[in-house]
Enzyme design. Structure first.
Site, PDB file in Angstrom:
ATOM      1  NE  ARG A  15      -1.655 -10.990 -10.097  1.00  7.89           N
ATOM      2  CZ  ARG A  15      -0.435 -11.361  -9.734  1.00  7.89           C
ATOM      3  NH1 ARG A  15       0.614 -10.606  -9.972  1.00  7.89           N
ATOM      4  NH2 ARG A  15      -0.243 -12.543  -9.151  1.00  7.89           N
ATOM      5  CG  ASP A  16       1.851 -13.344 -12.039  1.00  5.27           C
ATOM      6  OD1 ASP A  16       2.594 -12.384 -12.293  1.00  5.27           O
ATOM      7  OD2 ASP A  16       2.216 -14.322 -11.350  1.00  5.27           O
ATOM      8  CG  HIS A 209       6.776 -16.917 -12.414  1.00  8.84           C
ATOM      9  ND1 HIS A 209       6.257 -16.012 -13.292  1.00  8.84           N
ATOM     10  CD2 HIS A 209       6.145 -16.699 -11.231  1.00  8.84           C
ATOM     11  CE1 HIS A 209       5.354 -15.259 -12.678  1.00  8.84           C
ATOM     12  NE2 HIS A 209       5.270 -15.656 -11.412  1.00  8.84           N
ATOM     13  CB  CYS A 240       7.346 -10.311 -11.362  1.00 13.58           C
ATOM     14  SG  CYS A 240       7.231  -8.961 -10.181  1.00 13.58           S
ATOM     15  CG  ASN A 249       2.434 -16.878 -13.949  1.00 14.64           C
ATOM     16  OD1 ASN A 249       2.478 -15.779 -14.492  1.00 14.64           O
ATOM     17  ND2 ASN A 249       2.337 -17.026 -12.641  1.00 14.64           N
TER      18      ASN A 249
HETATM   19  P1  HMG Z   1       4.740   4.260  -3.798  1.00 20.22           P
HETATM   20  O1  HMG Z   1       5.101   5.108  -4.981  1.00 20.22           O
HETATM   21  O2  HMG Z   1       5.793   3.917  -2.804  1.00 20.22           O
HETATM   22  O3  HMG Z   1       3.437   4.749  -3.033  1.00 20.22           O
HETATM   23  O4  HMG Z   1       4.103   2.912  -4.353  1.00 20.22           O
HETATM   24  P2  HMG Z   1       2.858   6.039  -2.442  1.00 20.22           P
HETATM   25  O5  HMG Z   1       1.952   5.600  -1.337  1.00 20.22           O
HETATM   26  O6  HMG Z   1       3.962   7.045  -2.129  1.00 20.22           O
HETATM   27  O7  HMG Z   1       1.971   6.603  -3.645  1.00 20.22           O
HETATM   28  C1  HMG Z   1       2.496   7.142  -4.833  1.00 20.22           C
HETATM   29  C2  HMG Z   1       1.377   7.452  -5.808  1.00 20.22           C
HETATM   30  O8  HMG Z   1       0.695   6.249  -6.162  1.00 20.22           O
HETATM   31  C3  HMG Z   1       0.303   8.384  -5.249  1.00 20.22           C
HETATM   32  O9  HMG Z   1      -0.206   9.126  -6.344  1.00 20.22           O
HETATM   33  C4  HMG Z   1      -0.775   7.428  -4.786  1.00 20.22           C
HETATM   34  O10 HMG Z   1      -2.050   8.029  -4.784  1.00 20.22           O
HETATM   35  C5  HMG Z   1      -0.700   6.360  -5.861  1.00 20.22           C
HETATM   36  P3  HMG Z   1       0.304  10.625  -6.678  1.00 20.22           P
HETATM   37  O11 HMG Z   1      -0.019  11.385  -5.423  1.00 20.22           O
HETATM   38  O12 HMG Z   1       1.792  10.510  -6.926  1.00 20.22           O
HETATM   39  O13 HMG Z   1      -0.492  10.995  -7.888  1.00 20.22           O
HETATM   40  N1  HMG Z   1      -1.160   5.054  -5.378  1.00 20.22           N
HETATM   41  C6  HMG Z   1      -2.137   4.335  -5.972  1.00 20.22           C
HETATM   42  N2  HMG Z   1      -2.888   4.566  -7.066  1.00 20.22           N
HETATM   43  C7  HMG Z   1      -3.796   3.622  -7.389  1.00 20.22           C
HETATM   44  N3  HMG Z   1      -3.968   2.488  -6.695  1.00 20.22           N
HETATM   45  C8  HMG Z   1      -3.235   2.225  -5.598  1.00 20.22           C
HETATM   46  C9  HMG Z   1      -2.282   3.174  -5.202  1.00 20.22           C
HETATM   47  N4  HMG Z   1      -1.401   3.230  -4.175  1.00 20.22           N
HETATM   48  C10 HMG Z   1      -0.737   4.384  -4.282  1.00 20.22           C
HETATM   49  N5  HMG Z   1      -3.419   1.094  -4.933  1.00 20.22           N
HETATM   50  C11 HMG Z   1       2.765   0.941  -4.272  1.00 20.22           C
HETATM   51  C12 HMG Z   1       3.653   1.888  -3.494  1.00 20.22           C
HETATM   52  C13 HMG Z   1       2.574  -0.306  -3.413  1.00 20.22           C
HETATM   53  C14 HMG Z   1       1.429   1.598  -4.555  1.00 20.22           C
HETATM   54  C15 HMG Z   1       3.449   0.602  -5.605  1.00 20.22           C
HETATM   55  O14 HMG Z   1       4.753   0.185  -5.325  1.00 20.22           O
HETATM   56  C16 HMG Z   1       2.750  -0.466  -6.397  1.00 20.22           C
HETATM   57  O15 HMG Z   1       1.608  -0.290  -6.817  1.00 20.22           O
HETATM   58  N6  HMG Z   1       3.433  -1.576  -6.627  1.00 20.22           N
HETATM   59  C17 HMG Z   1       2.846  -2.705  -7.345  1.00 20.22           C
HETATM   60  C18 HMG Z   1       3.903  -3.577  -7.904  1.00 20.22           C
HETATM   61  C19 HMG Z   1       3.241  -4.766  -8.554  1.00 20.22           C
HETATM   62  O16 HMG Z   1       2.070  -4.778  -8.887  1.00 20.22           O
HETATM   63  N7  HMG Z   1       4.032  -5.806  -8.733  1.00 20.22           N
HETATM   64  C20 HMG Z   1       3.569  -7.006  -9.325  1.00 20.22           C
HETATM   65  C21 HMG Z   1       2.660  -7.779  -8.423  1.00 20.22           C
HETATM   66  S1  HMG Z   1       3.508  -8.859  -7.322  1.00 20.22           S
HETATM   67  C22 HMG Z   1       3.790 -10.272  -8.276  1.00 20.22           C
HETATM   68  O17 HMG Z   1       3.572 -10.270  -9.454  1.00 20.22           O
HETATM   69  C23 HMG Z   1       4.254 -11.533  -7.598  1.00 20.22           C
HETATM   70  C24 HMG Z   1       3.155 -12.587  -7.513  1.00 20.22           C
HETATM   71  O18 HMG Z   1       2.692 -12.963  -8.794  1.00 20.22           O
HETATM   72  C25 HMG Z   1       3.706 -13.848  -6.805  1.00 20.22           C
HETATM   73  C26 HMG Z   1       5.054 -14.306  -7.347  1.00 20.22           C
HETATM   74  O19 HMG Z   1       5.193 -14.571  -8.564  1.00 20.22           O
HETATM   75  O20 HMG Z   1       5.947 -14.444  -6.513  1.00 20.22           O
HETATM   76  C27 HMG Z   1       1.951 -12.078  -6.701  1.00 20.22           C
HETATM   77 MG    MG Z   2       3.784 -14.371 -10.125  1.00 19.56          MG
END
Ligand code: HMG
Ligand code: MG
Length: 300
Positions: A15-16, A209, A240, A249
């Protein structure tokens, strides 16, 4: 001092790791990766992420991957979900363990999930409620615990507040993420110590990381502080997409090598993990970031 000698590795490479690799791997390669990881003795393997495919195209095949993996009894395969829509997709694919995420920095949350800290927590309240009703376990990530790419310093008090809130909402485990890898051992330890005043240490994990090569040292400091759950990614993949400059990581092979060298046990077969790291690097056409894998490969 925590007397336990056992450390649970939470393998986050699928995933990450893969969410930030330029090479898009086909679903069958991701499935093969997770199946190989399952054979190493790892107890927790984060499988994929049901976020918006527009935001993270690398993991758009989450349902196919999750359905395709062999679920080894006793191993859990959590998946990341950002909202109820993601939760429903994850459940439809058969997930029984999820992870929700927010950050201790307002600026990072805005870039990563288009929401403030409070809004992001509001977003996952219904997810938590549904998960509790479905008896789904929930891990909570707090990102940017030692620094933010947009706001710089992150006060420890903000980390404590967010971690405590997630714990109160019902997260079974809270992973403290140094998303951009800027932490150093004394700061990592102080941050963990502060959070552990509010959340039991047994419910905490650390997630480093390795941007400045500090991750192993940080993990060691946190082990001394009592943590026994460590996140890492085979081959040191990842980063990220919303944290520019964040490198991979910490590599799982390096973490396991260090832990076994300290006489701690993980239940992980290091040789199988090293082979998986080398195999993944070949799939991604890149050099592995694990020092152990590089050394073993160099000597044949
Ligand atoms: P948004 O654009 O603000 O959301 O995204 P929205 O609610 O306005 O939806 C926009 C569109 O996305 C819509 O589709 C929704 O249906 C669709 P449209 O009508 O335009 O065709 N949508 C989805 N589709 C599939 N699955 C879903 C989903 N939700 C909405 N779940 C949102 C908000 C949160 C969805 C977006 O910002 C997002 O997905 N962000 C993810 C970012 C991400 O994955 N970042 C990396 C993970 S965090 C990380 O890596 C850190 C970690 O490792 C720890 C660390 O290292 O610190 C965990
Ligand atoms: Mg991470």
């Amino acid at each position: 001092m925590n007397p336990s000698n056992h450390v649970r590795i939470v393998e986050v490479g699928a995933r990450d790791g893969l969410q930030n690799e330029k090479t898009l791997l086909p679903a069958e390669v991701k499935i093969a990766l997770i199946d190989r990881l399952s054979a190493t003795g790892l107890q927790t393997i984060e499988a994929t992420s049901f976020v918006s495919p527009k935001w993270v195209p690398q993991l758009a095949d989450a349902a196919e991957v999750f359905r395709g993996i062999r679920k080894v009894p006793g191993v859990s395969y959590p998946v990341l979900v950002p909202n109820l829509q993601g939760y429903e997709r994850a459940r439809e694919a058969g997930a029984t363990d999820i992870a929700v995420f927010t950050a201790a920095s307002e600026a990072f949350n805005r870039r990563n999930i288009n929401a403030s800290i409070d809004e992001s927590i509001e977003r996952f309240v219904p997810v938590m409620e549904q998960a509790q009703a479905d008896e789904v376990t929930v891990r909570g990530y707090v990102s940017t615990v030692l620094g933010c790419p947009y706001q710089g310093e992150v006060p420890v008090a903000d980390v404590v507040r967010v971690a405590r809130r997630m714990y109160e909402l019902g997260c079974d485990e809270i992973s403290l993420g140094d998303t951009i890898g800027v932490g150093t051992p004394a700061r990592a330890r102080a941050m963990l110590h502060a959070v552990a005043q509010e959340v039991p240490i047994d419910a905490l994990a650390v997630h480093f990381h390795d941007t400045y090569g500090q991750a192993l040292a940080n993990i060691l400091a946190c082990l001394e502080e009592g943590v026994r759950v460590v996140d890492s990614a085979v081959s040191g993949t990842g980063g990220c997409p919303y944290a520019k400059g964040a490198t991979g990581n910490v590599a799982s092979e390096d973490v396991v090598y260090m832990l076994h060298g300290m006489g701690m046990e993980t239940g992980v077969d290091l040789d199988l993990l090293v082979a998986t790291g080398a195999w993944l690097a070949a799939q991604l056409h890149k050099e592995t970031a694990s020092r152990v894998t590089r050394a073993r490969t160099a000597v044949g």
